[in-house]
Write an enzyme that holds these catalytic residues in place. Structure first.
Site: not given
Ligand code: ITT
Length: 208
Positions: A10, A71
């Site tokens: 991400n 996560d």
């Molecule tokens: P990685 O697993 O590769 O790190 P990902 O985007 O799939 O990337 P997650 O599975 O942890 O990561 O999903 C977290 C989701 O939650 C992310 O895609 C956002 O939609 C939301 N999220 C997490 N942190 C956030 C933040 O600081 N601000 C806004 N949305 C957030």
């Protein structure tokens, strides 16, 4: 310089770690730098902690480096804690951040209880994949009635920060990092990381 892999696909998270890790004496790399940008780790866990551990462990083993993964997601009280661990997958495959925000606003409609929180679990794995630590951070707030602001990523435009009349996407990067779930989790992870980096460094010196 000591090396750390920051394992996330991400780009929004990666940008935040860039600033958050600036004061740690560590040379860190992203997945692209170590040729693992295409490696997918299925998030089969039921909790943030399980999924953070799965990611940290798999990427650490693949890269042979001390690795940090997080996560994270949004828990909305009126939706029984959803989207939670499904935050990234909430509007299906191929959906955008805007699609996910829109779906959330539609689900909540005019619901009076808009209480929500961001949660982040950071897991740290040793170069052989063994889990060394997991720490979490929380940021309380509520869901706005319409998106506002252009900073940050993900659900930031629809998340109103507790005690401030602003969404997370209206805060500067520094303001977000100071109060965010990720900023708080990393603050708790820093002493652990510093100790592990020192330990690994000594181990490497012994084998030089
Ligand atoms: P990685 O697993 O590769 O790190 P990902 O985007 O799939 O990337 P997650 O599975 O942890 O990561 O999903 C977290 C989701 O939650 C992310 O895609 C956002 O939609 C939301 N999220 C997490 N942190 C956030 C933040 O600081 N601000 C806004 N949305 C957030």
């Amino acid at each position: 310089m000591k090396r750390l892999l920051v394992a996330t696909q991400n780009p929004g998270k990666l940008r935040e770690y860039q600033t958050l890790l600036a004061d740690l004496p560590v040379e860190w790399a992203g997945l692209r730098d170590v040729g693992l940008a295409g490696m997918d780790v299925p998030e089969t866990g039921a909790t943030f902690a399980e999924n953070a551990g799965l990611k940290a462990s798999a990427y650490a083993r693949a890269a042979g480096r001390l690795t940090l993964a997080d996560d994270s997601g949004l828990e909305v009280d009126a939706l029984g804690g959803a989207p939670g661990v499904y935050s990234a997958r909430y509007a299906g495959p191929g959906a955008s951040d805007a699609d996910r925000c829109h779906k959330l606003l539609t689900e909540l409609k005019d619901a009076p209880n808009r209480a929500a929180r961001f949660r982040c679990v950071i897991a740290i794995a040793l170069p052989d994949g063994a889990l060394a630590a997991a720490v979490d951070g929380v940021c309380e707030g509520s869901i706005a009635y319409a998106p506002r602001g252009a900073n940050g990523f993900g659900y930031d435009p629809v998340f109103r920060v507790e005690g401030r009349n602003m969404t997370m996407a209206e805060l500067t990067k520094a303001e977000k990092n100071a109060i965010s779930h990720r900023g708080r989790a990393l603050a708790a992870a820093k002493p652990v990381l510093a100790a592990l980096l020192e330990h690994i460094h000594e181990h490497e010196r012994e084998h030089d």
